[in-house]
Design an enzyme around this catalytic site. Sequence first.
Site, PDB file in Angstrom:
ATOM      1  N   GLU A  89       2.233  -2.149   5.719  1.00 38.96           N
ATOM      2  CA  GLU A  89       1.663  -2.582   7.004  1.00 38.96           C
ATOM      3  C   GLU A  89       2.693  -2.561   8.124  1.00 38.96           C
ATOM      4  O   GLU A  89       2.626  -3.355   9.069  1.00 38.96           O
ATOM      5  CB  GLU A  89       1.034  -3.978   6.871  1.00 38.96           C
ATOM      6  CG  GLU A  89      -0.075  -4.021   5.826  1.00 38.96           C
ATOM      7  CD  GLU A  89      -0.609  -5.417   5.527  1.00 38.96           C
ATOM      8  OE1 GLU A  89      -0.369  -6.345   6.314  1.00 38.96           O
ATOM      9  OE2 GLU A  89      -1.270  -5.572   4.487  1.00 38.96           O
ATOM     10  N   GLU A  91      -4.911  -2.620  -0.303  1.00 39.62           N
ATOM     11  CA  GLU A  91      -5.260  -4.044  -0.267  1.00 39.62           C
ATOM     12  C   GLU A  91      -6.606  -4.135   0.419  1.00 39.62           C
ATOM     13  O   GLU A  91      -6.828  -3.487   1.438  1.00 39.62           O
ATOM     14  CB  GLU A  91      -4.287  -4.870   0.591  1.00 39.62           C
ATOM     15  CG  GLU A  91      -2.941  -5.131  -0.005  1.00 39.62           C
ATOM     16  CD  GLU A  91      -2.073  -6.007   0.908  1.00 39.62           C
ATOM     17  OE1 GLU A  91      -2.620  -6.858   1.652  1.00 39.62           O
ATOM     18  OE2 GLU A  91      -0.858  -5.831   0.877  1.00 39.62           O
TER      19      GLU A  91
END
Length: 493
Positions: A335, A427
């Site tokens: 991320e 995720e």
Amino acid sequence: MIHPPLRRMPALALLVLSALLAALLSAGTGPEAAADEAGARAQPVLHEAEDGRLNGTVVESAASGYSGTGYVTGFDAAEDSVAVTVPDGPAGLHDLVIHYRAPYGQKVASLQLNGEGAGDVTLPATDTFSTVAAGKVMLQEGPDTITIVNNWGWYEIDAISLTPSEPRPPHQVSGVPVDPRATPEARALLSYLAAGYGERILSGQQDAASVRWVEENVGRTPAVAGHDMMDYSPSRVERGTTSTEVENALAWDERGGITTFVWHWNAPAGLIDEPGKEWWRGFYTDATTFDVAAALADPQSAEYALLLRDIDAIAAELKRLQDAGVPVLWRPLHEAEGGWFWWGAKGPGPAKELWRLMYERMTGHHGLHNLIWVWNSVDPAWYPGDDVVDVVSADTYPPIGDHGPASGTYDKLVDLVGDEKLVALTETGSVPDPDLLRAYEADWSWFTTWSGEFIDDGEHNPLPFLKRVYEHDYVITLDELGDWRSHPPAGTG
Ligand code: CA
């Protein structure tokens, strides 16, 4: 190579198709005519926003350059919207384009299809009326309603247009690791994943305790288990953390599962350590003063040495896995583009540089060749390069109840790598509905549901839904994995 949708087509449908083709040919329609027909792109159909149902919004016409009789604006309150009805037309997957103006800078709008959440769309800044691709929508038999809901506001919606989607062309994924010295196990794993890409999705679950919860409550076992190098970070170990994640991964591997690791890398130094910014939150940008750009800029600095110290500490753990013959879907610096973790806090340049430093340190200095390198940002500006990435991926946490395929994000990742690398949903807070994955051709290689409440609170993923997912033909569980370790490596045929 057979196009995946054709391969999925039932035998009967194939028979009908070939019969149709034969009839077409015998009727004197040559192959050229058929090719012409297939090659002709469907035309977009425009639907004016000002003809839609306004909810807290208004029609204006002061700015020039719109189509029809005006445009819709006044997205002020959270629920303000315009609902555009699409009359009965061909059902199926369509590319949605939004015609709009965003004179006050880039904005985000939310979409709904027939009242269900259909993701967000970013509207880049533009002073003149322009268009932006907004992903795909599956139109039903009969009329559909596409609603644009406020979110950030400060934009003007002129119209939407819809075009029947072209079938996805065959994937170009080779399944050969970027590391030329990749271990046989790593080669087999990537090759195995590539061979099934577009045909199925591997189920995955983060955290050993949550894997157990799935086994006990859903009654099936995920194919992929996610672990975290977090508590091996030296700045945590200094403060007394210990971890059994490598042991968890070794035990998982014994059961025949596939292993993935993320690394919540606690900043090497500069931990603020006050309420709300505790030392154990040290992977967050706001909990550390560590400056990754400054550290990388000076290889002689103490901060640069700390980066290497930390990479070396994690390399030692990964080495234990390599020694045991365990290949790892390795997802560090995750991320990054969000900026909320310190490795992404200084923009794409330092994040990409740190990725390369880690790649070279681990494969070169440490001789780690059991790693499949999983990059985890979507924006092309952040992409480290084809030579150091095996898989591209995204993390998605849609609103509760949204089990959509995240096809807009999937399509962006496919474009990012020219469809030559695997794409994974590394995720998620909401498991995507396998039927929607297929319908939208969102061919995520695997999904990993995040741990704790995301899997077990009964809201993010209700148990009956999880059971349907885990029983689904398209979803691979541990018992269905087969002997992936013996899969012939790609590129050696
Ligand atoms: Ca208009």
